[in-house]
Scaffold this motif. Structure first.
Motif, PDB file in Angstrom:
ATOM      1  N   SER A  72       0.830  -1.194   0.000  1.00 16.33           N
ATOM      2  CA  SER A  72       0.000   0.000   0.000  1.00 16.33           C
ATOM      3  C   SER A  72       0.872   1.253   0.000  1.00 16.33           C
ATOM      4  N   PHE A  73       1.890   1.269   0.841  1.00 14.68           N
ATOM      5  CA  PHE A  73       2.812   2.407   0.867  1.00 14.68           C
ATOM      6  C   PHE A  73       3.498   2.575  -0.487  1.00 14.68           C
ATOM      7  N   LEU A  74       3.961   1.469  -1.056  1.00 12.94           N
ATOM      8  CA  LEU A  74       4.652   1.536  -2.340  1.00 12.94           C
ATOM      9  C   LEU A  74       3.747   2.085  -3.433  1.00 12.94           C
ATOM     10  N   LEU A  75       2.485   1.685  -3.428  1.00 11.48           N
ATOM     11  CA  LEU A  75       1.525   2.199  -4.403  1.00 11.48           C
ATOM     12  C   LEU A  75       1.368   3.709  -4.253  1.00 11.48           C
ATOM     13  N   VAL A  76       1.156   4.162  -3.027  1.00 13.17           N
ATOM     14  CA  VAL A  76       0.959   5.592  -2.776  1.00 13.17           C
ATOM     15  C   VAL A  76       2.198   6.374  -3.203  1.00 13.17           C
ATOM     16  N   TRP A  77       3.359   5.931  -2.775  1.00 20.01           N
ATOM     17  CA  TRP A  77       4.594   6.648  -3.108  1.00 20.01           C
ATOM     18  C   TRP A  77       4.798   6.716  -4.614  1.00 20.01           C
ATOM     19  N   GLU A  78       4.519   5.599  -5.301  1.00 17.28           N
ATOM     20  CA  GLU A  78       4.682   5.573  -6.749  1.00 17.28           C
ATOM     21  C   GLU A  78       3.732   6.573  -7.421  1.00 17.28           C
ATOM     22  N   ILE A  89      14.085   0.420  -4.435  1.00 17.94           N
ATOM     23  CA  ILE A  89      14.856  -0.493  -3.577  1.00 17.94           C
ATOM     24  C   ILE A  89      13.943  -1.446  -2.818  1.00 17.94           C
ATOM     25  N   LEU A  90      12.862  -0.920  -2.240  1.00 20.69           N
ATOM     26  CA  LEU A  90      11.989  -1.759  -1.404  1.00 20.69           C
ATOM     27  C   LEU A  90      11.198  -2.787  -2.200  1.00 20.69           C
ATOM     28  N   ARG A  91      11.139  -2.658  -3.495  1.00 19.47           N
ATOM     29  CA  ARG A  91      10.460  -3.658  -4.326  1.00 19.47           C
ATOM     30  C   ARG A  91      11.346  -4.871  -4.606  1.00 19.47           C
ATOM     31  N   LYS A  92      12.614  -4.797  -4.219  1.00 18.35           N
ATOM     32  CA  LYS A  92      13.562  -5.890  -4.488  1.00 18.35           C
ATOM     33  C   LYS A  92      13.899  -6.620  -3.201  1.00 18.35           C
ATOM     34  N   GLN A  93      14.153  -7.922  -3.337  1.00 19.99           N
ATOM     35  CA  GLN A  93      14.583  -8.718  -2.192  1.00 19.99           C
ATOM     36  C   GLN A  93      16.056  -8.430  -1.934  1.00 19.99           C
ATOM     37  N   PRO A  94      16.527  -8.461  -0.741  1.00 23.35           N
ATOM     38  CA  PRO A  94      15.834  -8.800   0.502  1.00 23.35           C
ATOM     39  C   PRO A  94      15.120  -7.613   1.141  1.00 23.35           C
ATOM     40  N   PHE A  95      15.182  -6.441   0.498  1.00 19.89           N
ATOM     41  CA  PHE A  95      14.640  -5.225   1.100  1.00 19.89           C
ATOM     42  C   PHE A  95      13.122  -5.283   1.276  1.00 19.89           C
ATOM     43  N   TYR A  96      12.439  -5.910   0.311  1.00 21.75           N
ATOM     44  CA  TYR A  96      10.987  -6.048   0.401  1.00 21.75           C
ATOM     45  C   TYR A  96      10.620  -6.868   1.654  1.00 21.75           C
ATOM     46  N   ALA A  97      11.318  -7.974   1.849  1.00 20.30           N
ATOM     47  CA  ALA A  97      11.064  -8.827   3.023  1.00 20.30           C
ATOM     48  C   ALA A  97      11.383  -8.083   4.316  1.00 20.30           C
ATOM     49  N   LEU A 101       8.936  -7.109   7.407  1.00 21.73           N
ATOM     50  CA  LEU A 101       9.285  -7.467   8.788  1.00 21.73           C
ATOM     51  C   LEU A 101       9.095  -6.244   9.693  1.00 21.73           C
ATOM     52  N   GLY A 102       9.613  -5.105   9.260  1.00 15.27           N
ATOM     53  CA  GLY A 102       9.443  -3.880  10.031  1.00 15.27           C
ATOM     54  C   GLY A 102       7.989  -3.462  10.146  1.00 15.27           C
ATOM     55  N   TYR A 103       7.238  -3.628   9.059  1.00 16.35           N
ATOM     56  CA  TYR A 103       5.828  -3.249   9.086  1.00 16.35           C
ATOM     57  C   TYR A 103       5.036  -4.178  10.010  1.00 16.35           C
ATOM     58  N   ARG A 104       5.360  -5.451   9.999  1.00 16.18           N
ATOM     59  CA  ARG A 104       4.680  -6.391  10.917  1.00 16.18           C
ATOM     60  C   ARG A 104       4.931  -6.011  12.373  1.00 16.18           C
ATOM     61  N   PHE A 105       6.167  -5.626  12.675  1.00 12.52           N
ATOM     62  CA  PHE A 105       6.492  -5.179  14.034  1.00 12.52           C
ATOM     63  C   PHE A 105       5.644  -3.955  14.380  1.00 12.52           C
ATOM     64  N   PHE A 106       5.582  -2.989  13.459  1.00 12.93           N
ATOM     65  CA  PHE A 106       4.773  -1.797  13.693  1.00 12.93           C
ATOM     66  C   PHE A 106       3.309  -2.172  13.929  1.00 12.93           C
ATOM     67  N   ALA A 107       2.796  -3.108  13.151  1.00 10.51           N
ATOM     68  CA  ALA A 107       1.387  -3.515  13.285  1.00 10.51           C
ATOM     69  C   ALA A 107       1.108  -4.104  14.665  1.00 10.51           C
TER      70      ALA A 107
END
Length: 122
Positions: A72-78, A89-97, A101-107
């Motif tokens: 969702s963030f990637l869509l908005v930013w794009e 960068i965040l669309r590529k592994q391992p950065f996407y994963a 991971l960070g977003y799950r922690f935030f959730a």
């Protein structure tokens, strides 16, 4: 047609993010911000799951596809043309994963963050 972005209007951090989006899109032509804490909001009106919408950020693109969490963030930013390098960068592994991971922690911690019934993005 704009992207619908669903956010928790009682979450101070979420409201801060939406204020930033509104500054990028002051007319609301690109983003339609939908407060899921509004008394008249029904997830089912958008074919969304009630529990999931309160756990993860959701957006719906112009074609009706639902994007959740990091996507969702990637869509908005794009669509807004911001954070271009981070978006690539965040669309590529391992950065996407790692972003997920960070977003799950935030959730997990988000329900314990300060909340305000009086916040408004306008």
């Amino acid at each position: 047609m704009s992207i619908k972005v669903f956010y928790d209007g009682d979450c101070n951090l979420c409201n801060h993010e939406m204020k930033m989006y509104r500054r990028w899109d002051p007319t609301g032509e690109t983003l339609e911000l939908v407060n899921i804490m509004s008394p008249d909001f029904r997830a089912s009106d958008y074919s969304l799951d009630e529990k999931a919408i309160h756990r993860w950020m959701h957006s719906i693109d112009q074609q009706g596809k639902v994007h959740v969490g990091v996507d969702s963030f990637l869509l908005v930013w794009e669509q807004m043309g911001v954070f271009k390098i981070a978006n690539v960068i965040l669309r590529k592994q391992p950065f996407y994963a790692l972003a997920w991971l960070g977003y799950r922690f935030f959730a997990v911690i988000r329900p314990y963050l300060p909340r305000s019934k009086s916040c408004s993005i306008s």
